[in-house]
Design a protein around this motif. Structure first.
Motif, mmCIF file in Angstrom:
data_model
loop_
_atom_site.group_PDB
_atom_site.id
_atom_site.type_symbol
_atom_site.label_atom_id
_atom_site.label_comp_id
_atom_site.label_asym_id
_atom_site.label_seq_id
_atom_site.Cartn_x
_atom_site.Cartn_y
_atom_site.Cartn_z
ATOM 1 N N GLY A 139 -8.640 22.976 5.060
ATOM 2 C CA GLY A 139 -7.892 23.548 3.939
ATOM 3 C C GLY A 139 -7.439 22.492 2.951
ATOM 4 O O GLY A 139 -7.504 22.700 1.727
ATOM 5 N N MET A 140 -6.985 21.351 3.479
ATOM 6 C CA MET A 140 -6.506 20.294 2.584
ATOM 7 C C MET A 140 -7.647 19.689 1.771
ATOM 8 O O MET A 140 -7.478 19.350 0.592
ATOM 9 N N THR A 141 -8.824 19.555 2.383
ATOM 10 C CA THR A 141 -9.979 19.046 1.647
ATOM 11 C C THR A 141 -10.327 19.974 0.494
ATOM 12 O O THR A 141 -10.587 19.521 -0.638
ATOM 13 N N ALA A 142 -10.334 21.271 0.768
ATOM 14 C CA ALA A 142 -10.625 22.243 -0.288
ATOM 15 C C ALA A 142 -9.569 22.191 -1.391
ATOM 16 O O ALA A 142 -9.894 22.192 -2.589
ATOM 17 N N TYR A 143 -8.311 22.127 -1.005
ATOM 18 C CA TYR A 143 -7.217 22.135 -1.974
ATOM 19 C C TYR A 143 -7.266 20.912 -2.885
ATOM 20 O O TYR A 143 -7.252 21.028 -4.114
ATOM 21 N N PHE A 144 -7.320 19.730 -2.295
ATOM 22 C CA PHE A 144 -7.303 18.521 -3.122
ATOM 23 C C PHE A 144 -8.618 18.329 -3.868
ATOM 24 O O PHE A 144 -8.636 17.769 -4.975
ATOM 25 N N GLY A 145 -9.725 18.802 -3.286
ATOM 26 C CA GLY A 145 -10.988 18.737 -4.002
ATOM 27 C C GLY A 145 -10.947 19.560 -5.282
ATOM 28 O O GLY A 145 -11.441 19.136 -6.333
ATOM 29 N N LEU A 146 -10.335 20.737 -5.196
ATOM 30 C CA LEU A 146 -10.203 21.579 -6.381
ATOM 31 C C LEU A 146 -9.182 21.005 -7.362
ATOM 32 O O LEU A 146 -9.450 20.865 -8.560
ATOM 33 N N LYS A 147 -8.012 20.655 -6.853
ATOM 34 C CA LYS A 147 -6.915 20.259 -7.752
ATOM 35 C C LYS A 147 -7.134 18.885 -8.373
ATOM 36 O O LYS A 147 -6.979 18.708 -9.590
ATOM 37 N N ASP A 148 -7.475 17.886 -7.554
ATOM 38 C CA ASP A 148 -7.503 16.513 -8.041
ATOM 39 C C ASP A 148 -8.889 16.023 -8.441
ATOM 40 O O ASP A 148 -9.006 15.216 -9.366
ATOM 41 N N VAL A 149 -9.916 16.487 -7.746
ATOM 42 C CA VAL A 149 -11.261 16.003 -8.049
ATOM 43 C C VAL A 149 -11.917 16.879 -9.116
ATOM 44 O O VAL A 149 -12.383 16.379 -10.135
ATOM 45 N N CYS A 150 -11.941 18.179 -8.882
ATOM 46 C CA CYS A 150 -12.470 19.087 -9.909
ATOM 47 C C CYS A 150 -11.519 19.247 -11.088
ATOM 48 O O CYS A 150 -11.938 19.659 -12.168
ATOM 49 N N LYS A 151 -10.235 18.945 -10.858
ATOM 50 C CA LYS A 151 -9.191 19.179 -11.880
ATOM 51 C C LYS A 151 -9.291 20.621 -12.387
ATOM 52 O O LYS A 151 -9.281 20.891 -13.592
ATOM 53 N N PHE A 152 -9.384 21.523 -11.429
ATOM 54 C CA PHE A 152 -9.702 22.913 -11.720
ATOM 55 C C PHE A 152 -8.533 23.639 -12.373
ATOM 56 O O PHE A 152 -7.383 23.512 -11.948
ATOM 57 N N LYS A 153 -8.857 24.410 -13.412
ATOM 58 C CA LYS A 153 -7.857 25.165 -14.165
ATOM 59 C C LYS A 153 -8.140 26.664 -14.069
ATOM 60 O O LYS A 153 -9.292 27.078 -13.904
ATOM 61 N N GLU A 154 -7.083 27.444 -14.185
ATOM 62 C CA GLU A 154 -7.228 28.901 -14.188
ATOM 63 C C GLU A 154 -8.233 29.334 -15.247
ATOM 64 O O GLU A 154 -8.220 28.844 -16.376
ATOM 65 N N GLY A 155 -9.118 30.245 -14.845
ATOM 66 C CA GLY A 155 -10.108 30.769 -15.776
ATOM 67 C C GLY A 155 -11.409 29.998 -15.814
ATOM 68 O O GLY A 155 -12.366 30.423 -16.475
ATOM 69 N N GLN A 156 -11.501 28.866 -15.097
ATOM 70 C CA GLN A 156 -12.743 28.111 -15.067
ATOM 71 C C GLN A 156 -13.711 28.694 -14.033
ATOM 72 O O GLN A 156 -13.352 29.578 -13.259
ATOM 73 N N SER A 157 -14.927 28.164 -14.029
ATOM 74 C CA SER A 157 -15.971 28.654 -13.127
ATOM 75 C C SER A 157 -16.442 27.519 -12.225
ATOM 76 O O SER A 157 -16.332 26.334 -12.564
ATOM 77 N N ILE A 158 -17.003 27.902 -11.058
ATOM 78 C CA ILE A 158 -17.371 26.902 -10.057
ATOM 79 C C ILE A 158 -18.538 27.383 -9.216
ATOM 80 O O ILE A 158 -18.694 28.584 -8.965
ATOM 81 N N ILE A 159 -19.373 26.424 -8.790
ATOM 82 C CA ILE A 159 -20.402 26.660 -7.780
ATOM 83 C C ILE A 159 -19.971 25.917 -6.522
ATOM 84 O O ILE A 159 -19.496 24.771 -6.591
ATOM 85 N N VAL A 160 -20.147 26.563 -5.367
ATOM 86 C CA VAL A 160 -19.777 25.966 -4.085
ATOM 87 C C VAL A 160 -20.986 26.025 -3.157
ATOM 88 O O VAL A 160 -21.471 27.110 -2.837
ATOM 89 N N SER A 161 -21.492 24.866 -2.734
ATOM 90 C CA SER A 161 -22.573 24.864 -1.740
ATOM 91 C C SER A 161 -21.963 24.815 -0.349
ATOM 92 O O SER A 161 -20.795 24.491 -0.166
ATOM 93 N N GLY A 162 -22.779 25.168 0.649
ATOM 94 C CA GLY A 162 -22.236 25.277 2.003
ATOM 95 C C GLY A 162 -21.095 26.274 2.046
ATOM 96 O O GLY A 162 -20.126 26.105 2.780
ATOM 97 N N ALA A 163 -21.222 27.348 1.275
ATOM 98 C CA ALA A 163 -20.098 28.257 1.050
ATOM 99 C C ALA A 163 -19.725 29.075 2.275
ATOM 100 O O ALA A 163 -18.643 29.670 2.309
ATOM 101 N N ALA A 164 -20.597 29.117 3.279
ATOM 102 C CA ALA A 164 -20.253 29.822 4.518
ATOM 103 C C ALA A 164 -19.725 28.874 5.582
ATOM 104 O O ALA A 164 -19.362 29.307 6.672
ATOM 105 N N GLY A 165 -19.677 27.588 5.266
ATOM 106 C CA GLY A 165 -19.159 26.607 6.205
ATOM 107 C C GLY A 165 -17.652 26.481 6.118
ATOM 108 O O GLY A 165 -16.981 27.223 5.399
ATOM 109 N N ALA A 166 -17.115 25.514 6.845
ATOM 110 C CA ALA A 166 -15.662 25.372 6.943
ATOM 111 C C ALA A 166 -15.033 25.067 5.587
ATOM 112 O O ALA A 166 -14.227 25.838 5.064
ATOM 113 N N THR A 167 -15.404 23.940 4.999
ATOM 114 C CA THR A 167 -14.804 23.561 3.718
ATOM 115 C C THR A 167 -15.262 24.484 2.603
ATOM 116 O O THR A 167 -14.461 24.906 1.760
ATOM 117 N N GLY A 168 -16.542 24.809 2.586
ATOM 118 C CA GLY A 168 -17.057 25.662 1.515
ATOM 119 C C GLY A 168 -16.380 27.013 1.452
ATOM 120 O O GLY A 168 -16.024 27.499 0.363
#
Length: 349
Positions: A139-168
């Protein structure tokens, strides 16, 4: 005497799981437990975390200073996250019966210093294994990957590989339900998994084994392409996704499981020029970069779990196993035989 599993022969390709062969990757070893000294605890392993990163830790001929943790060498116990019950304690801070988290590895029981374990908080209604997944490193990897690495903002779009795995799967849920993505495109390895990825929050799910995958990906990303690509697999899927990240977009490089058991020199990226022409930012990261902000993540993640925005139970594959078969369960990661976090249980709570 208790059993532990050690690295026998460091692999370069697919690990050899059967014990007793000349090239067996792992071996069983019996060890005698020492008596408890002051401020120590005797642990009974209950749950083991299965992580693709473990494959990198056992790789043959590593350059140790290039890794983020020391390599596991032949003769060493295999490193892994554990959730264990305290059977005996000489610590005034940790009572017998307490559930704790540690990195004790593939071992049935172990005596460790009390300061090496972390008691688990109560999370009524949930398995303690949630602290591997939704409220753990996943969960923490997903959270910080989105917030700090992707710098993800509301309304943006994203592709996630390994989407059925743990982090994905954690990224899919958090992106859609917490970060409020306008569009989430998940990539998985079967039609069944794609349906599950849509169930947990993806707007579109694509099967990378489909002969039309690359065209399907381009169509799914139109008309404006995506703001971020969260990469858990590397290889040909990363290569394809480089074509559909919009100008000045970001790529969170979290994993490369497609090459963990093979020749990494074959992971060619003939779309690398997209990074230059579209001024993309590619950033690698690991959860250790953010451990000092653990409380921040846990607050957000636990609230999301309680509010039903982040499913702990859907995001886990729990396998009950004998201790000897721990490596066999771990190998399911590389065959795609899990949805969400893969957890091994070897004893009762």
């Amino acid at each position: 005497m208790v059993k532990e599993i050690i690295l026998a022969n460091a692999p370069t390709g697919l690990p050899v799981i059967e014990y007793g062969k000349n090239n067996s990757t792992f071996a069983l070893r019996e060890v005698e437990l020492p008596s408890l000294k002051e401020d120590q605890v005797l642990l009974q392993t209950i749950f083991l975390s299965n992580d693709p990163a473990q494959r990198g830790w056992i790789q043959k001929d590593q350059i140790s200073e290039r890794g983020y943790v020391p390599p596991i060498l032949p003769g060493d116990r295999v490193r892994a996250g554990n959730i264990a019950k305290v059977l005996k304690s000489t610590s005034s801070l940790i009572k017998e019966g307490t559930l704790v988290q540690s990195i004790s590895g593939w071992v049935e029981q172990q005596v460790v210093d009390a300061k090496q374990v972390t008691p688990l908080p109560d999370m009524p209604g949930f398995s303690p294994s949630i602290f591997f997944g939704a409220l753990g490193g996943t969960g923490m990897t997903a959270y910080f990957g989105l917030k700090d690495v992707c710098k993800f903002k509301e309304g943006q779009s994203i592709i996630v590989s390994g989407a059925a795995g743990a982090t994905g799967s954690a990224v899919v849920q958090l992106a859609k339900h917490v970060f409020k993505a306008s569009r989430v495109i998940g990539i998985a390895g079967s039609e069944e998994k794609c349906e599950w990825v849509k169930k947990i929050g993806a707007d579109v799910a694509l099967n990378y084994k489909s002969p039309t995958f690359v065209n399907d990906l381009i169509e799914a990303a139109k008309p404006s392409y995506v703001d971020c690509y969260f990469d858990n697999v590397g290889g040909s899927i990363l290569n394809a996704c480089l074509r559909v990240v919009k100008r000045y977009g970001r790529i969170a490089a979290c994993g490369a499981i497609s090459s963990y058991n093979g020749d990494r020199s074959q992971s060619t990226l003939d779309n690398w020029f997209e990074i230059i022409t579209n001024r993309l930012t590619v950033q690698g990261f690991i959860i250790f970069d953010f451990l000092d902000r653990r409380d921040e993540a846990i607050q957000v993640l636990s609230s999301a779990v309680k509010e039903g925005k982040f499913s702990a139970s859907d995001g886990e594959t729990l396998v009950r196993s004998s201790f000897e078969k721990v490596p066999e369960v771990w190998m399911r990661l590389f065959r795609g035989e899990n949805t969400g976090k893969l957890v091994t249980q070897i004893a009762d709570l």
